[in-house]
Design a protein around this motif. Structure first.
Motif, PDB file in Angstrom:
ATOM      1  N   UNK A   1       0.845  -1.200   0.000  1.00 42.48           N
ATOM      2  CA  UNK A   1       0.000   0.000   0.000  1.00 42.48           C
ATOM      3  C   UNK A   1       0.883   1.253   0.000  1.00 42.48           C
ATOM      4  N   UNK A   2       0.542   2.217  -0.853  1.00 41.14           N
ATOM      5  CA  UNK A   2       1.374   3.412  -0.997  1.00 41.14           C
ATOM      6  C   UNK A   2       1.409   4.269   0.264  1.00 41.14           C
ATOM      7  N   UNK A   3       0.402   4.134   1.119  1.00 37.43           N
ATOM      8  CA  UNK A   3       0.388   4.937   2.346  1.00 37.43           C
ATOM      9  C   UNK A   3       1.054   4.235   3.526  1.00 37.43           C
ATOM     10  N   UNK A   4       1.553   3.034   3.285  1.00 40.24           N
ATOM     11  CA  UNK A   4       2.219   2.305   4.373  1.00 40.24           C
ATOM     12  C   UNK A   4       3.511   3.044   4.744  1.00 40.24           C
ATOM     13  N   UNK A   5       3.843   3.149   6.034  1.00 35.52           N
ATOM     14  CA  UNK A   5       5.052   3.885   6.425  1.00 35.52           C
ATOM     15  C   UNK A   5       6.308   3.285   5.788  1.00 35.52           C
ATOM     16  N   UNK A   6       7.192   4.170   5.339  1.00 38.65           N
ATOM     17  CA  UNK A   6       8.463   3.754   4.764  1.00 38.65           C
ATOM     18  C   UNK A   6       9.546   3.783   5.846  1.00 38.65           C
ATOM     19  N   UNK A   7      10.732   3.357   5.483  1.00 41.40           N
ATOM     20  CA  UNK A   7      11.860   3.410   6.416  1.00 41.40           C
ATOM     21  C   UNK A   7      12.099   4.829   6.911  1.00 41.40           C
ATOM     22  N   UNK A   8      12.090   5.807   6.011  1.00 45.50           N
ATOM     23  CA  UNK A   8      12.320   7.193   6.430  1.00 45.50           C
ATOM     24  C   UNK A   8      11.195   7.696   7.333  1.00 45.50           C
TER      25      UNK A   8
ATOM     26  N   UNK B   1       4.364   8.365  -7.192  1.00 45.87           N
ATOM     27  CA  UNK B   1       4.982   7.782  -8.379  1.00 45.87           C
ATOM     28  C   UNK B   1       6.373   8.371  -8.616  1.00 45.87           C
ATOM     29  N   UNK B   2       6.514   9.661  -8.349  1.00 46.47           N
ATOM     30  CA  UNK B   2       7.810  10.317  -8.550  1.00 46.47           C
ATOM     31  C   UNK B   2       8.859   9.750  -7.598  1.00 46.47           C
TER      32      UNK B   2
ATOM     33  N   UNK C   1      11.693   1.940  -6.598  1.00 46.34           N
ATOM     34  CA  UNK C   1      10.676   1.093  -5.968  1.00 46.34           C
ATOM     35  C   UNK C   1      11.254   0.272  -4.807  1.00 46.34           C
ATOM     36  N   UNK C   2      12.291   0.812  -4.178  1.00 48.23           N
ATOM     37  CA  UNK C   2      12.894   0.117  -3.048  1.00 48.23           C
ATOM     38  C   UNK C   2      13.769  -1.062  -3.426  1.00 48.23           C
ATOM     39  N   UNK C   3      14.092  -1.189  -4.712  1.00 44.95           N
ATOM     40  CA  UNK C   3      14.940  -2.305  -5.159  1.00 44.95           C
ATOM     41  C   UNK C   3      16.391  -1.846  -5.174  1.00 44.95           C
ATOM     42  N   UNK C   4      17.175  -2.390  -4.259  1.00 43.97           N
ATOM     43  CA  UNK C   4      18.551  -1.952  -4.101  1.00 43.97           C
ATOM     44  C   UNK C   4      19.448  -2.354  -5.257  1.00 43.97           C
ATOM     45  N   UNK C   5      20.370  -1.437  -5.603  1.00 46.01           N
ATOM     46  CA  UNK C   5      21.444  -1.723  -6.550  1.00 46.01           C
ATOM     47  C   UNK C   5      22.659  -2.209  -5.758  1.00 46.01           C
ATOM     48  N   UNK C   6      23.680  -2.722  -6.439  1.00 46.13           N
ATOM     49  CA  UNK C   6      24.884  -3.132  -5.713  1.00 46.13           C
ATOM     50  C   UNK C   6      25.444  -2.031  -4.814  1.00 46.13           C
ATOM     51  N   UNK C   7      25.375  -0.781  -5.263  1.00 44.22           N
ATOM     52  CA  UNK C   7      25.874   0.329  -4.442  1.00 44.22           C
ATOM     53  C   UNK C   7      25.103   0.441  -3.137  1.00 44.22           C
TER      54      UNK C   7
END
Length: 577
Positions: free
Chosen positions: A308-315, A363-364, A371-377
């Protein structure tokens, strides 16, 4: 070095009513107005250079101590008898007369917002802040003092590079100061750098970039080779803003770019994270550990709720459930990843390093955060912060919320599998307490890379799986529409995860889910994490690490394999050999 409690002499004052030209925008500025604005142009924001004496007075609380460094200087710095347009001794004498300093480094002790610190501050006016034997000695001596006092070290850099008048002896200062920073690492003492304009050459390639945390003032330039040298050597066009603080931040080489007016606050919060913890009273934090006490959950509904887009994020959790969070950026290898965030904060009075996946609410932001998908960095940044935590003895808290690691070509080219594997291995060996929370989606190895912990919790509406239900349905059912059935088969919901021992407890959510009341959800998460962390801190460190290893060793192994007894060798075979 000996101490004097007198403040350093202030730089010569400009004539009353004098004017100066801003190098950033060429605006004529009234000198007194510029000084009141901490030597930052009120028109364009350009940060004018400060002297070492100005810098110490700006950063440290009143009552700091400046150390007398004269005794630490070499008796004869001109070992080569070097002369260019003027003899080296004459150049030194002129620099001392012009700056009032013994050398290009001023060493002081004091506090920043009450937190103790040893600081070595460079002054570009003194032969361009060049790195010679005296500079290397003073930086090294400051580091040794920090180790002896177990007090954080703050380095403020400003240098054009090596001091050529001292030849190879200047070059050796890079090794000398790097060795001093290694001793800080071995002693578990926090080190920080503030990069000011400019910081080049041997300073950039040694102590300036070897500290735990690297901050930079806006517009400050740092690099090994200067732009003019690069352009003239390889005839290459340089990108806009090359080697500026903002460029360095975007390429993962500094942790933050901090305005001068905010520096003391940022430094104070970072330094406070190595102070003694002040944990609250013990308690269970509302964590539910018996699956029999949990009501039934529809796994597919849980998947949709976790997204859900309104679910709290890590920040969001860092803002609502933690105190004093300071975000740190970069993998120190040329990149930063906005899908993985981390830094220092306090949880219920306990200093921690916290790391998590970050999605977004719009969306921005989702696009900007991948979308929270981590890169190697992102995973290399996480590993870097975990190593800092291990060095300083700070617990690690992670917040998992990702559909999985980014699966694209760019990620594969940069070693996605290696970055994830190394993060998993590192977490398994950390000496400090490690606590993980699956707050939303926990997808595959990209989630596990932040969840090899002493205790793993999941929010009641969270999910955790080897693959997304859609992916599983497409592979095994050959029909993505079978995702609800796949979700049930995979056991992705909190109740199933607790029943199978994949998680150790479930954190309750507000009625209707965390997205209905993020503030209440954060309060529940904060209470649960604080209680779990207090319990981990109370355990013996060696026993805690052994239990962590045993926890993951046990998955899928009802009993350890016992090596078979060696076969007895026959007499004939023995003789034939």
């Amino acid at each position: 070095m000996t101490a004097t409690t007198e403040s350093p002499a202030a730089p010569p004052a400009r004539e009353p009513g004098s004017w100066t030209t801003c190098p950033g925008c060429s605006t004529m500025l009234y000198s007194r107005r510029l000084e009141r604005n901490q030597h930052v142009c009120p028109e364009c924001g350009a940060h004018h250079r400060l002297t070492a004496t100005q810098r110490v007075a700006h950063l440290l609380d009143p009552g700091f101590t400046v150390l007398d460094t004269a005794a630490a200087l070499p008796a004869d710095p001109d070992v080569l008898g070097f002369t260019d347009r003027a003899p080296y001794p004459r150049r030194l004498a002129s620099a001392r007369a012009a700056t009032g300093l013994d050398e290009a480094v001023l060493v002081a002790t004091g506090t920043v917002e009450g937190a103790p610190v040893v600081t070595a501050v460079m002054d570009f006016r003194f032969l361009g802040g060049s790195l010679g034997a005296a500079v290397g000695e003073l930086v090294t001596a400051a580091a040794e003092l920090a180790v002896a006092r177990r007090t954080p070290l703050l380095l403020v850099t400003a240098s054009g590079g090596a001091r050529m008048q001292e030849g190879a002896l200047s070059l050796m200062q890079m090794a000398k100061t790097a060795q001093a920073l290694a001793e800080l690492d071995a002693a578990g003492v926090l080190s920080l750098t503030l990069v000011t304009d400019p910081t080049y050459g041997g300073v950039a390639a040694s102590f300036a970039t070897l500290t735990d945390i690297v901050l930079a003032e806006p517009g400050a330039r740092m690099g090994f080779a200067g732009p003019r040298v690069i352009a003239e050597t390889i005839r290459d066009a340089l990108p806009e803003g090359f080697q500026t603080a903002e460029f360095l931040l975007a390429h993962g080489l500094v942790d933050q770019v901090v305005r001068r007016s905010a520096l003391r606050g940022v430094l104070g919060r970072l330094l406070s994270c190595v102070a003694e913890p002040r944990p609250g009273a013990p308690g269970d934090g509302g964590i539910m550990r018996d699956p029999a006490l949990l009501g039934p959950v529809d796994p597919w509904a849980a998947v949709r709720g976790a997204r859900h887009l309104d679910r709290p994020t890590t920040l969001d959790y860092l803002r609502l459930a933690f105190d004093g969070f300071e975000e740190l950026h970069g993998d120190r290898m040329g990149q930063d990843c906005p899908a993985v965030v981390g830094g220092m904060a306090r949880l219920d009075g306990v200093p921690v390093v916290v790391i998590g996946h970050q999605k977004g609410h719009t969306a921005v932001e989702l696009g900007a955060r991948n979308f929270g998908m981590g890169m190697p960095a992102g995973y290399r940044k996480a590993a870097r912060l975990m190593r800092v935590a291990d060095k300083l003895g700070l617990p690690v808290v992670t917040i998992v919320d990702t559909p999985g690691a980014y699966p694209g070509t760019e990620a594969e080219e940069r070693g996605q599998a290696v970055a994830i594997a190394e993060c998993i291995r590192l977490m398994a060996t950390l000496r400090v307490p490690v606590l993980a929370l699956v707050s939303g989606e926990g997808g595959s190895g990209g989630a596990l890379a932040l969840a090899v912990a002493d205790e793993v919790l999941v929010c009641a509406g969270g999910v955790y799986s080897v693959i997304s239900p859609e992916g599983c349905a497409a592979i095994l059912w050959h029909d993505r529409a079978a995702a609800p059935e796949a979700a049930r088969a995979l056991g992705v919901d909190a109740v199933s995860l607790l029943r199978h021992g994949v998680v150790d407890g479930v954190v309750p959510e507000p009625p209707g889910g965390a997205h209905t009341d993020p503030a209440a959800a954060a309060a529940l998460v904060g209470s649960a994490l604080a209680a779990a962390l207090r319990a981990l801190l109370a355990r013996d460190p060696d026993e805690r690490r052994a239990t962590r290893r045993a926890r993951f060793r046990a998955f899928g192994a009802p009993a350890p394999l016992v090596p078979p007894a060696p076969m007895p060798q026959s007499t004939e075979r023995t003789r034939s050999r």
